[in-house]
Motif scaffolding. Structure first.
Motif, short mmCIF file in Angstrom:
data_model
loop_
_atom_site.label_atom_id
_atom_site.label_comp_id
_atom_site.label_asym_id
_atom_site.label_seq_id
_atom_site.Cartn_x
_atom_site.Cartn_y
_atom_site.Cartn_z
N THR A 364 0.84 -1.19 0.00
CA THR A 364 0.00 0.00 0.00
C THR A 364 0.88 1.24 0.00
OG1 THR A 364 -1.69 -1.18 1.26
CG2 THR A 364 -1.85 1.21 1.21
N GLY A 365 0.52 2.23 -0.82
CA GLY A 365 1.36 3.41 -0.98
C GLY A 365 2.51 3.13 -1.94
N PHE A 366 2.29 2.25 -2.89
CA PHE A 366 3.34 1.87 -3.84
C PHE A 366 3.78 3.09 -4.65
CE2 PHE A 366 5.24 -0.05 -7.56
CZ PHE A 366 5.94 -1.13 -7.02
N SER A 367 5.08 3.23 -4.81
CA SER A 367 5.65 4.39 -5.50
C SER A 367 6.68 3.93 -6.53
CB SER A 367 6.29 5.35 -4.50
OG SER A 367 7.45 4.76 -3.93
N SER A 368 7.30 4.90 -7.17
CA SER A 368 8.33 4.57 -8.17
C SER A 368 9.71 4.50 -7.54
CB SER A 368 8.33 5.63 -9.28
OG SER A 368 8.72 6.90 -8.78
N ALA A 369 9.78 4.44 -6.21
CA ALA A 369 11.07 4.32 -5.52
C ALA A 369 11.83 3.10 -6.04
CB ALA A 369 10.87 4.23 -4.01
N LYS A 370 13.07 3.32 -6.44
CA LYS A 370 13.87 2.27 -7.06
C LYS A 370 14.00 1.05 -6.15
CE LYS A 370 18.41 1.53 -9.18
NZ LYS A 370 19.04 0.66 -8.17
N SER A 371 14.28 1.26 -4.88
CA SER A 371 14.46 0.12 -3.98
C SER A 371 13.16 -0.63 -3.75
CB SER A 371 15.05 0.59 -2.64
OG SER A 371 14.16 1.47 -1.97
N LEU A 372 12.01 0.05 -3.87
CA LEU A 372 10.72 -0.62 -3.71
C LEU A 372 10.42 -1.48 -4.94
CD1 LEU A 372 8.26 -0.97 -1.88
CD2 LEU A 372 7.21 0.99 -3.01
N THR A 393 -1.44 2.26 -5.36
CA THR A 393 -0.69 3.50 -5.51
C THR A 393 -1.39 4.70 -4.89
OG1 THR A 393 -1.70 4.12 -7.63
CG2 THR A 393 0.19 2.61 -7.70
N ILE A 394 -2.60 4.54 -4.40
CA ILE A 394 -3.34 5.69 -3.85
C ILE A 394 -3.67 5.52 -2.37
CG2 ILE A 394 -4.30 6.44 -6.04
CD1 ILE A 394 -6.77 4.90 -5.49
N TYR A 395 -3.34 4.41 -1.79
CA TYR A 395 -3.44 4.08 -0.37
C TYR A 395 -4.62 4.69 0.36
CZ TYR A 395 -0.29 8.22 -0.06
OH TYR A 395 0.31 9.43 -0.19
N GLY A 396 -5.84 4.37 -0.15
CA GLY A 396 -7.04 4.62 0.63
C GLY A 396 -7.54 6.04 0.64
N ALA A 397 -7.20 6.86 -0.36
CA ALA A 397 -7.78 8.19 -0.42
C ALA A 397 -9.29 8.09 -0.58
CB ALA A 397 -7.17 8.97 -1.59
N SER A 398 -10.03 9.06 -0.04
CA SER A 398 -11.49 8.95 -0.02
C SER A 398 -12.07 9.07 -1.42
CB SER A 398 -12.08 10.05 0.87
OG SER A 398 -11.69 11.31 0.39
N SER A 399 -13.00 8.20 -1.74
CA SER A 399 -13.58 8.16 -3.07
C SER A 399 -14.65 9.22 -3.24
CB SER A 399 -14.20 6.77 -3.31
OG SER A 399 -14.87 6.75 -4.54
N GLU A 429 2.91 11.54 -7.91
CA GLU A 429 3.65 10.29 -7.78
C GLU A 429 2.89 9.07 -8.26
OE1 GLU A 429 6.38 7.48 -7.31
OE2 GLU A 429 6.69 9.65 -7.31
N ALA A 430 1.58 9.01 -8.05
CA ALA A 430 0.82 7.81 -8.40
C ALA A 430 0.97 7.42 -9.88
CB ALA A 430 -0.65 8.00 -8.04
N VAL A 454 -4.10 -0.79 -7.96
CA VAL A 454 -5.08 0.24 -7.64
C VAL A 454 -4.44 1.58 -7.95
CG1 VAL A 454 -6.59 1.20 -5.87
CG2 VAL A 454 -6.01 -1.23 -5.84
N ALA A 455 -5.05 2.32 -8.88
CA ALA A 455 -4.42 3.53 -9.39
C ALA A 455 -5.46 4.61 -9.64
CB ALA A 455 -3.68 3.21 -10.70
#
Length: 467
Positions: A364-372, A393-399, A429-430, A454-455
């Motif tokens: 959750t909160g997936f990003s383009s961080a190289k190590s991730l 990639t959006i970690y639960g922002a309100s719909s 970032e997403a 999830v994007a």
């Protein structure tokens, strides 16, 4: 319910002596009628409890209608002014009767002052029978003279004013206690669990803003959940029985990998949350031999330490041969890690490992961080038993937008797109995270693994982005 009962109680007390002989047979008949097969009791079709059925069998204009010997007892009292305190105390003493097994008291006052639960409520008969006690929004000042509650197995205190010394004294009189829950009890600065609680299995502590020290001598504690990262000292004594552990504090991930395999070797579920982690997770020979569920949260409100190497979390995978489920939360408002699109360096090649039990991974909160990205590729290459991989990639922002019946808009190739109201940092970032998934991860997903991404939708990212 409380005010109406109190009004009726005032008039009933005038002739209570004359009616006493009539009331007592009705109380005794409550239990027998409920147990009798073919009882004429009328009850709703909502699967209500025995206590609810008993109330309907009783005379509705009596305070004693709340009495159900050997059955569930739930009392919610709303106290609106000082003038009702005396009446409410009388009502409590009438309602809480010997033979009670479960008691829930939520004592609310409009003036926001705490109503005190008197120790006189717990008579000898009540103390001998009560098994479950839940107190909320009140003050409770137990003393040594209260006496033992020998059969109390479950205790829950929510926003209760009680000192640490008073609470320790009360606990020492509850030898059968198996579950203890504390929520927002802000007078307790030092929580001591006495060694007499040999039956205690589950301890939950949430909030309790002044709590600085937790010392437990309960030798058979198997589940401990702590959500109070301001605790300075934590001593759990004998922890060989610990199977379920949840902790929240700074610099916890490194500590968990370094200390827990030796102190809690029988852990089956571990949840750790750290809002500040500077040191990479070390690689060590110690193992979590029985760990099946692992949840790691590296969450900060703004940004996480840019130097932290997500790949180091693979140390937990290498140390957990029985691991089946991994939940990783790396949500942050602004991603400051080196992006996979930010340089010319290639992805690191990790040593090959075999994780034969890992079936489900969610980041959750997936990003383009190289190590991730490197950690995700490592999991795909080494978890041969993997069934599903979810990258959010959006970690639960309100719909805020309409969706189809499943709640998502299918995009193809295993992608799910959701419309959300996103912050500025996330809007930037997403989309990069989604592009990183398409570029570096999607082709490495085996056909046997279900990939869910999830994007944000095109409406959220109408402005586009550059990589």
């Amino acid at each position: 319910m409380g005010l109406l009962a109190l009004q009726r109680l005032t008039s009933l007390q005038r002739n209570r002596r004359q009616r006493q002989r009539q009331i007592r047979p009705q109380i005794r008949s409550v239990s027998s009628v409920a147990k009798r097969k073919g009882s004429p009791c009328q009850h709703d079709g909502d699967g209500g409890s025995q206590a609810a059925k008993i109330v309907r069998c009783s005379t509705p204009d009596l305070p004693e209608a709340m009495i159900a010997k050997n059955y569930l007892k739930q009392i919610t009292e709303n106290i609106s002014s000082h003038s009702t305190l005396g009446q409410s105390l009388t009502w409590l003493q009438i309602a809480v009767t010997p033979g009670i097994e479960e008691l829930t008291l939520m004592l609310c006052r409009s003036d926001k002052k705490a109503y005190s639960v008197p120790c006189s409520v717990f008579s000898d008969g009540v103390r001998n029978s009560i098994r479950c006690l839940k107190l909320s929004l009140c003050s409770f000042r137990p003393t040594a003279e209260l006496g033992p509650l020998r059969n109390l197995s479950s205790l829950s205190l929510c926003s209760v004013l009680i000192s640490g010394d008073e609470f320790e004294c009360f606990l020492s009189n509850c030898p059968s206690l198996a579950q203890l829950d504390l929520y927002g009890c802000n007078k307790i600065s030092c929580l001591k669990i006495p060694g007499e609680l040999q039956q205690l299995r589950c301890l939950k502590v949430n909030g309790c803003r002044r709590l600085l020290v937790i010392e437990s001598n309960a030798r058979n504690l198997s589940s401990f959940i702590l959500c109070a990262d301001w605790v300075k000292k934590l001593s759990l004594g004998e922890t060989l029985q610990m199977k379920n552990l949840s902790l929240q504090r700074a610099n916890l991930v490194c500590y968990a990998r370094t200390e827990l395999p030796s102190t809690m070797p029988n852990l089956e579920a571990l949840a750790i949350s750290s809002h500040y982690e500077k040191v990479n997770t070390p690689t060590l020979p110690t193992k979590f031999l029985f760990l099946k569920l692992l949840t790691i949260s590296l969450v900060s409100g703004w940004t996480f330490c840019p130097s932290y190497d997500y790949v180091s979390l693979a140390s937990f995978l290498d140390a957990s041969p029985s691991l089946e489920t991994l939940n990783l939360n790396v949500a942050q408002e602004h991603m400051k890690h080196e992006s996979v699109f930010g340089g010319l360096s290639q992805l690191r090649q990790m040593p090959e490992r075999h994780h034969g039990c890992l079936k489900s991974v969610k980041i959750t909160g997936f990003s383009s961080a190289k190590s991730l990205i490197e950690l995700t590729c490592y999991i795909l290459e080494n978890a041969r038993s993997l069934d599903c991989l979810t990258l959010d990639t959006i970690y639960g922002a309100s719909s805020f937008a309409s969706k189809n019946s499943s709640g998502c808009i299918p995009m193809g190739n295993g992608f799910l797109v959701e419309c959300h109201q996103l912050s500025k940092g996330l809007l930037m970032e997403a989309p990069r995270a989604v592009m990183a998934i398409k570029t570096y991860i999607q082709d490495k997903v085996p056909s046997t693994v279900k990939l869910t991404v999830v994007a944000p939708c095109s409406r959220c990212c109408a402005g586009g982005f550059e990589v």
